[in-house]
Design a protein around this motif. Structure first.
Motif, PDB file in Angstrom:
ATOM      1  N   CYS A 159       0.836  -1.192   0.000  1.00  0.00           N
ATOM      2  CA  CYS A 159       0.000   0.000   0.000  1.00  0.00           C
ATOM      3  C   CYS A 159       0.875   1.249   0.000  1.00  0.00           C
ATOM      4  O   CYS A 159       1.949   1.268   0.615  1.00  0.00           O
ATOM      5  CB  CYS A 159      -0.948   0.012   1.198  1.00  0.00           C
ATOM      6  SG  CYS A 159      -0.167  -0.308   2.781  1.00  0.00           S
ATOM      7  N   PRO A 160       0.451   2.288  -0.691  1.00  0.00           N
ATOM      8  CA  PRO A 160       1.249   3.519  -0.766  1.00  0.00           C
ATOM      9  C   PRO A 160       1.201   4.299   0.541  1.00  0.00           C
ATOM     10  O   PRO A 160       0.214   4.255   1.279  1.00  0.00           O
ATOM     11  CB  PRO A 160       0.587   4.301  -1.904  1.00  0.00           C
ATOM     12  CG  PRO A 160      -0.835   3.847  -1.882  1.00  0.00           C
ATOM     13  CD  PRO A 160      -0.797   2.394  -1.477  1.00  0.00           C
ATOM     14  N   VAL A 161       2.261   5.019   0.794  1.00  0.00           N
ATOM     15  CA  VAL A 161       2.318   5.950   1.925  1.00  0.00           C
ATOM     16  C   VAL A 161       2.477   7.351   1.334  1.00  0.00           C
ATOM     17  O   VAL A 161       3.571   7.714   0.876  1.00  0.00           O
ATOM     18  CB  VAL A 161       3.497   5.631   2.863  1.00  0.00           C
ATOM     19  CG1 VAL A 161       3.520   6.614   4.035  1.00  0.00           C
ATOM     20  CG2 VAL A 161       3.412   4.192   3.367  1.00  0.00           C
ATOM     21  N   PRO A 162       1.411   8.137   1.278  1.00  0.00           N
ATOM     22  CA  PRO A 162       1.521   9.478   0.713  1.00  0.00           C
ATOM     23  C   PRO A 162       2.477  10.348   1.529  1.00  0.00           C
ATOM     24  O   PRO A 162       2.573  10.217   2.754  1.00  0.00           O
ATOM     25  CB  PRO A 162       0.088  10.013   0.781  1.00  0.00           C
ATOM     26  CG  PRO A 162      -0.785   8.788   0.842  1.00  0.00           C
ATOM     27  CD  PRO A 162       0.016   7.805   1.642  1.00  0.00           C
ATOM     28  N   ALA A 163       3.160  11.257   0.851  1.00  0.00           N
ATOM     29  CA  ALA A 163       4.182  12.072   1.501  1.00  0.00           C
ATOM     30  C   ALA A 163       3.664  13.328   2.198  1.00  0.00           C
ATOM     31  O   ALA A 163       4.296  13.782   3.156  1.00  0.00           O
ATOM     32  CB  ALA A 163       5.239  12.467   0.469  1.00  0.00           C
ATOM     33  N   ARG A 173       5.826   8.794  -0.351  1.00  0.00           N
ATOM     34  CA  ARG A 173       6.961   8.469   0.511  1.00  0.00           C
ATOM     35  C   ARG A 173       7.526   7.099   0.148  1.00  0.00           C
ATOM     36  O   ARG A 173       8.734   6.903   0.113  1.00  0.00           O
ATOM     37  CB  ARG A 173       6.514   8.493   1.967  1.00  0.00           C
ATOM     38  CG  ARG A 173       7.588   8.140   2.975  1.00  0.00           C
ATOM     39  CD  ARG A 173       7.106   8.410   4.385  1.00  0.00           C
ATOM     40  NE  ARG A 173       8.070   7.975   5.376  1.00  0.00           N
ATOM     41  CZ  ARG A 173       7.954   8.204   6.683  1.00  0.00           C
ATOM     42  NH1 ARG A 173       6.899   8.852   7.140  1.00  0.00           N
ATOM     43  NH2 ARG A 173       8.870   7.767   7.519  1.00  0.00           N
ATOM     44  N   GLY A 174       6.651   6.139  -0.093  1.00  0.00           N
ATOM     45  CA  GLY A 174       7.055   4.780  -0.440  1.00  0.00           C
ATOM     46  C   GLY A 174       5.873   3.848  -0.283  1.00  0.00           C
ATOM     47  O   GLY A 174       4.713   4.279  -0.412  1.00  0.00           O
ATOM     48  N   ALA A 224      13.833   9.247  -6.620  1.00  0.00           N
ATOM     49  CA  ALA A 224      13.517  10.456  -5.858  1.00  0.00           C
ATOM     50  C   ALA A 224      12.580  11.390  -6.619  1.00  0.00           C
ATOM     51  O   ALA A 224      11.604  11.911  -6.060  1.00  0.00           O
ATOM     52  CB  ALA A 224      14.800  11.181  -5.474  1.00  0.00           C
ATOM     53  N   THR A 225      12.867  11.602  -7.899  1.00  0.00           N
ATOM     54  CA  THR A 225      12.024  12.507  -8.689  1.00  0.00           C
ATOM     55  C   THR A 225      10.628  11.931  -8.876  1.00  0.00           C
ATOM     56  O   THR A 225       9.630  12.664  -8.800  1.00  0.00           O
ATOM     57  CB  THR A 225      12.675  12.786 -10.058  1.00  0.00           C
ATOM     58  OG1 THR A 225      13.947  13.394  -9.855  1.00  0.00           O
ATOM     59  CG2 THR A 225      11.803  13.701 -10.894  1.00  0.00           C
ATOM     60  N   ILE A 226      10.542  10.629  -9.113  1.00  0.00           N
ATOM     61  CA  ILE A 226       9.230   9.988  -9.285  1.00  0.00           C
ATOM     62  C   ILE A 226       8.436  10.066  -7.991  1.00  0.00           C
ATOM     63  O   ILE A 226       7.231  10.357  -8.003  1.00  0.00           O
ATOM     64  CB  ILE A 226       9.401   8.532  -9.758  1.00  0.00           C
ATOM     65  CG1 ILE A 226       9.886   8.513 -11.204  1.00  0.00           C
ATOM     66  CG2 ILE A 226       8.091   7.757  -9.617  1.00  0.00           C
ATOM     67  CD1 ILE A 226      10.147   7.133 -11.747  1.00  0.00           C
ATOM     68  N   ARG A 227       9.095   9.821  -6.860  1.00  0.00           N
ATOM     69  CA  ARG A 227       8.387   9.947  -5.579  1.00  0.00           C
ATOM     70  C   ARG A 227       7.856  11.368  -5.395  1.00  0.00           C
ATOM     71  O   ARG A 227       6.722  11.559  -4.933  1.00  0.00           O
ATOM     72  CB  ARG A 227       9.303   9.551  -4.419  1.00  0.00           C
ATOM     73  CG  ARG A 227       9.623   8.063  -4.343  1.00  0.00           C
ATOM     74  CD  ARG A 227      10.264   7.711  -3.005  1.00  0.00           C
ATOM     75  NE  ARG A 227      11.514   8.424  -2.783  1.00  0.00           N
ATOM     76  CZ  ARG A 227      12.727   7.965  -3.103  1.00  0.00           C
ATOM     77  NH1 ARG A 227      12.857   6.767  -3.674  1.00  0.00           N
ATOM     78  NH2 ARG A 227      13.809   8.676  -2.858  1.00  0.00           N
ATOM     79  N   ASP A 228       8.649  12.346  -5.750  1.00  0.00           N
ATOM     80  CA  ASP A 228       8.203  13.731  -5.633  1.00  0.00           C
ATOM     81  C   ASP A 228       6.997  13.997  -6.526  1.00  0.00           C
ATOM     82  O   ASP A 228       6.031  14.661  -6.104  1.00  0.00           O
ATOM     83  CB  ASP A 228       9.331  14.689  -6.005  1.00  0.00           C
ATOM     84  CG  ASP A 228      10.426  14.754  -4.952  1.00  0.00           C
ATOM     85  OD1 ASP A 228      10.192  14.284  -3.813  1.00  0.00           O
ATOM     86  OD2 ASP A 228      11.518  15.271  -5.266  1.00  0.00           O
TER      87      ASP A 228
END
Length: 262
Positions: free
Chosen positions: A69-73, A233-234, A224-228
């Motif tokens: 599951c995603p963890v939004p930043a 977050r991951g 890093a850029t894709i996460r941004d």
């Protein structure tokens, strides 16, 4: 589900290419038009990693296999795999609070949706009373997707509507997106976020390879850029018992005789 802007869709495609390379699992992107029911996607026998809302997952038989599951930043998620429903109105509307919208028109996405139906209904339940069993003049839906809610609000077909908070954040991260024409009047309690699933027949070694790749996203410097771009977050492993909350909200509303957000 979260490819809500052109840049987000491109970033997800790049992330999936990385997941495929990292896991050694050949993944083919499937286009699922909004004109088709989501159940047609979730019941496919060949899913390797597809987003699924916790509400239909908890009611499915058999259930697809959770992967991650995603963890939004953004700070409001507090580093947890959760999301909320933002109840929104047009930016130029006279409504300043949720209560101001009562007596007007509320929209919803799909009955099977947590963010677009169940969370909205659970939040509104606290405002109902014996003397006010209905809060809105009309309940309009299904609007199918967050984009459907945005379009209905901006076209003035509805006066208030629910938006998956992570989807709304992604929309507002895009300059010039129509979602900038909306504002929040209320936000529901948090709930466990939709997650990636595989079809039940998917081999266990494939599922484990995919899960390992997803869990590696947070620490991969090349992402890093894709996460941004994805406000991400991951990923975490899925804690299945946390999704019991969604069924509890459903049962509470039905016990009160509140079947549809209105």
């Amino acid at each position: 589900m979260y490819a809500v802007t052109a840049d987000a869709a491109a970033a997800w495609a790049e992330l999936f290419a990385w997941i495929a390379q990292k896991s050694g699992v050949a993944l083919e992107t499937i286009q699922h038009p909004t004109s088709l029911p989501m159940t047609a996607l979730w019941t496919r026998p060949d899913l390797g990693a597809a987003f699924m809302c916790g509400r239909p997952w908890s009611r499915a038989e058999p259930r697809p296999v959770p992967i991650a599951c995603p963890v939004p930043a953004p700070p409001r998620y507090e580093g947890a795999p959760r999301y909320m429903t933002d109840i929104v109105v047009r930016a130029d509307s006279p409504f300043q609070t949720l209560e101001d919208t009562f007596g007007h028109r509320i929209g919803y996405t799909l009955e099977e949706s947590q963010s677009g139906f169940n969370a909205l209904r659970h939040h509104l339940l606290g405002y109902r009373s014996a003397t006010r069993p209905m809060l809105y003049a009309e309940s309009i839906g299904p609007l199918h997707t967050p984009r459907g809610v945005v379009a209905a609000l901006l076209s003035r077909a509805i006066d208030a509507g629910p938006l998956d908070s992570y989807a709304f954040d992604l929309m507002r991260a895009a300059p010039g997106d129509p979602a900038h024409g909306l504002r929040i009047v209320a936000t529901t309690s948090p709930a466990p976020i939709p997650f990636f699933v595989a079809s039940r027949p998917c081999p266990q070694h494939v599922i484990e390879a995919l899960r390992t790749a997803f869990l590696a996203v947070e620490e991969a410097p090349e992402l890093a850029t894709i996460r941004d771009r994805l406000l991400l977050r991951g990923f975490n492993s899925v804690f299945e018992p946390s999704y019991d909350l969604l069924g509890a909200w459903d049962a509470e509303a039905l016990a009160a005789g509140y079947e549809t957000p209105r």
